[in-house]
Scaffold this motif. Structure first.
Motif, short mmCIF file in Angstrom:
data_model
loop_
_atom_site.label_atom_id
_atom_site.label_comp_id
_atom_site.label_asym_id
_atom_site.label_seq_id
_atom_site.Cartn_x
_atom_site.Cartn_y
_atom_site.Cartn_z
N GLU A 117 0.23 -1.10 0.20
CA GLU A 117 -0.02 -0.09 -0.05
C GLU A 117 1.11 1.08 0.33
N LYS A 118 0.50 1.84 -0.31
CA LYS A 118 0.84 3.30 -0.46
C LYS A 118 -0.27 4.57 0.00
N VAL A 119 0.96 6.30 0.17
CA VAL A 119 -0.45 6.81 0.40
C VAL A 119 -0.17 8.61 -0.39
N VAL A 120 -0.59 8.79 -1.16
CA VAL A 120 -0.44 9.83 -2.28
C VAL A 120 -1.62 10.70 -2.08
N GLY A 121 -0.75 12.17 -1.97
CA GLY A 121 -1.79 13.45 -1.37
C GLY A 121 -2.96 13.06 -0.66
N GLY A 122 -2.23 12.47 0.14
CA GLY A 122 -2.93 11.76 1.85
C GLY A 122 -4.51 11.08 0.96
N SER A 145 1.13 -0.92 -5.20
CA SER A 145 1.59 0.06 -5.96
C SER A 145 1.59 0.10 -7.57
N LEU A 146 0.41 -0.10 -8.26
CA LEU A 146 0.57 -1.06 -9.36
C LEU A 146 -0.80 0.70 -9.99
N VAL A 147 0.31 0.69 -11.45
CA VAL A 147 -1.13 2.32 -11.68
C VAL A 147 -1.23 1.32 -13.13
N ILE A 148 -2.20 1.61 -13.58
CA ILE A 148 -2.27 1.70 -15.32
C ILE A 148 -2.04 2.89 -15.82
N HIS A 149 -1.27 3.36 -16.75
CA HIS A 149 -0.81 4.69 -17.70
C HIS A 149 -1.66 5.22 -18.21
N PRO A 150 -2.06 6.37 -19.17
CA PRO A 150 -2.72 6.79 -19.88
C PRO A 150 -2.53 6.17 -21.03
N LEU A 151 -3.85 5.51 -21.79
CA LEU A 151 -3.30 5.12 -23.17
C LEU A 151 -5.11 5.30 -24.04
N GLU A 152 -4.41 6.35 -25.03
CA GLU A 152 -4.76 7.12 -25.63
C GLU A 152 -5.97 5.91 -27.27
N ALA A 153 -7.09 5.40 -26.40
CA ALA A 153 -7.67 4.90 -27.84
C ALA A 153 -8.57 5.60 -28.75
N ALA A 154 -9.06 6.66 -29.16
CA ALA A 154 -9.23 7.67 -29.94
C ALA A 154 -11.06 6.50 -30.19
N ASP A 155 -11.58 6.56 -28.91
CA ASP A 155 -12.61 5.59 -28.69
C ASP A 155 -14.22 6.41 -28.39
N GLY A 156 -13.69 7.72 -28.05
CA GLY A 156 -14.69 8.68 -27.41
C GLY A 156 -15.53 9.47 -28.73
N LEU A 157 -17.10 9.30 -28.13
CA LEU A 157 -17.81 10.29 -29.13
C LEU A 157 -17.37 11.14 -30.03
N GLU A 158 -18.14 11.56 -30.83
CA GLU A 158 -17.19 12.88 -31.37
C GLU A 158 -18.14 14.12 -30.69
N SER A 159 -18.93 14.68 -29.85
CA SER A 159 -19.11 15.47 -29.12
C SER A 159 -17.82 15.45 -27.72
N GLY A 160 -17.10 14.65 -27.28
CA GLY A 160 -15.90 14.24 -27.00
C GLY A 160 -16.73 13.70 -25.54
N ALA A 161 -17.66 13.46 -25.62
CA ALA A 161 -18.38 12.22 -24.61
C ALA A 161 -17.75 11.02 -24.19
N PRO A 162 -17.20 9.85 -23.76
CA PRO A 162 -17.09 8.30 -23.69
C PRO A 162 -18.23 8.04 -24.14
N SER A 163 -17.24 6.77 -25.21
CA SER A 163 -17.88 6.30 -25.50
C SER A 163 -18.72 4.90 -24.73
N GLN A 164 -19.78 4.15 -25.29
CA GLN A 164 -19.77 2.74 -24.97
C GLN A 164 -17.90 1.97 -24.96
#
Length: 434
Positions: free
Chosen positions: A40-45, A51-70
């Motif tokens: 376990e770790k404490v970050v920003g309170g 200690s495992l993190v999923i890094h940013p992964l762009e997939a270009a699967d958002g809606l044209e409005s910018g909202a998340p798609s299904q």
């Protein structure tokens, strides 16, 4: 497709990897103690369950409005079910003109409901998962390029015409306001932390190297970093101390002066950490507690911040590339031990990635182990790491085909581990290139 493979596949075992590290004369730490990644770790309170993190992964699967798609929702639900402690979400634009594609996510009042649903669905899979939203403006990589300063190196690489007008100081002030509005919406939507993206020569990263820009945002260190520092300061005021304030930042652009940050005039692009350390001290005082350290700009050097299992044109072994990522992080961690750092680039190591991730944690180089492509290839990677069942059959193979699909404008995924959804897409892209 000529990729000049470096024969990574001979590293079937950890001993073979160690031998390769030694033969190349590299300093890459290795540990077999997987309990380091379970701590376990404490970050920003806020407490992280491991200690495992999923890094940013762009997939270009958002809606044209910018909202998340299904599809977006389901992708993040898979990540949430992995057992990871933190999901560091992909780039989310703070304004419509800051999107790099018509399917990049964009947080606004109109798309707010979709982001709230996304947070709710992730937390439903794991109430203790922390979600960082990565707020960004794509700058010169936007659909309609927005430039902070003239960069002959980048303009030539991107094929941009000469004489494109620069954003004015007032326009940059407006973009800063957009970041604060998005931060407010992110807090209301249920995110646990905010990343002010400052890497890979996107707008805020580009501003750090605006040596020749006139006005309030160019020239001196104080001016070049002012836009970023002001956004961090105002974001901290807007969201308060209850959220993790973070940045994925490239404090070394691996580009010669005057094109990149983290180097000096006359040094031919050699790493100089002085301004990076100064900047980390400044933003720590403003409330930043979490750093995802990166190097370079993949639009200039493909593979510089995510090594592949082939020669990307850097003319160096990918293990050398990985060592650079580790060494840069180590430099800043030693200078600022009170900040929490996340490792990067490990997916290149495939089924042996956990051993180096544990090594950098054990060595004190980073505090958290970040994985991007591995999580895309294997949503159950946390369980496989902890059980010792991560293998060549279920790990990322660092082939780069997910990015090939993304670069061609398609919704990205792993054609190797998820052929049902992505192999035909990859074949379509490859056929189109011939």
């Amino acid at each position: 497709m000529d990729r000049n493979c470096f024969d990574f596949w001979r590293f079937h075992t950890l001993d073979e990897l160690k031998e390769a590290i030694a033969e190349l004369g590299l300093s890459i730490p290795v540990s077999t103690d997987m309990s380091l990644l379970a701590k376990e770790k404490v970050v920003g309170g806020q407490k992280l369950k491991n200690s495992l993190v999923i890094h940013p992964l762009e997939a270009a699967d958002g809606l044209e409005s910018g909202a998340p798609s299904q599809t977006t929702m389901e992708r993040y639900e898979k990540f949430a079910a992995s057992g990871v402690a933190m999901i560091w979400m992909e780039a989310v634009a703070v304004s419509a003109d800051g999107r790099s594609s018509n399917h990049e996510l964009y947080l606004s009042k109109e798309t707010f409901a979709g982001f709230k649903e996304l947070c709710d669905r992730i937390h439903a899979k794991g109430k203790d998962i922390k979600i960082i939203i990565q707020l960004t403006h794509s700058g010169r990589f936007s659909l309609s390029p927005k430039l902070v300063h003239n960069s002959k190196m980048l303009d030539e690489r991107l094929g941009l015409p000469e004489g494109l007008p620069l954003l004015s100081d007032d326009e940059l002030d407006k973009i800063a306001d957009d970041f604060i509005v998005a931060a407010r919406l992110a807090k209301e939507a249920g995110f646990d932390g905010i990343d002010i993206k400052t890497c890979h020569q996107y707008l805020l990263s580009e501003a750090l190297s605006a040596y020749d820009r006139p006005g309030r945002y160019g020239g001196s260190y104080e001016n070049r970093t002012a836009l970023f520092r002001n956004i961090v300061r105002d974001t901290a005021k807007e969201v308060g101390s209850g959220m993790i304030l973070s940045t994925r930042t490239a404090l070394y652009d691996h580009m010669p002066y005057p094109y990149g940050f983290g180097t000096k005039e006359g040094e031919n692009g050699a790493f100089c950490p002085d301004e990076g350390i100064r900047l980390l001290k400044d933003i720590k005082e403003l409330g930043v507690t979490l750093i995802s350290s990166s190097v370079g700009c993949h639009y200039v050097d493909n593979g510089i911040n995510h090594p592949f299992n082939y020669d990307t044109g850097l003319n160096e072994h990918p293990l050398v590339t990985l060592e650079r990522l580790i060494k840069v992080t180590e430099t800043f961690k030693k200078a600022m031990p009170e900040l929490t750092f996340v490792s990067a680039g490990m997916s290149y190591l495939q089924h042996l990635a956990p051993f180096v991730s544990a090594g950098v944690v054990e060595s004190g180089i980073s505090d958290l182990a970040g994985f991007g492509r591995l999580a895309l290839a294997n949503p159950h990677f946390v369980e496989d790491i902890m059980n010792g069942t991560l293998s060549p059959r279920n790990a990322c193979i660092a082939c780069g085909q997910c990015l090939t699909i993304l670069a061609a404008g398609h919704t990205a995924g792993c054609p190797v581990r998820d052929p049902e959804h992505y192999r035909a897409v990859l074949q379509e892209v490859l056929n189109g290139k011939k």
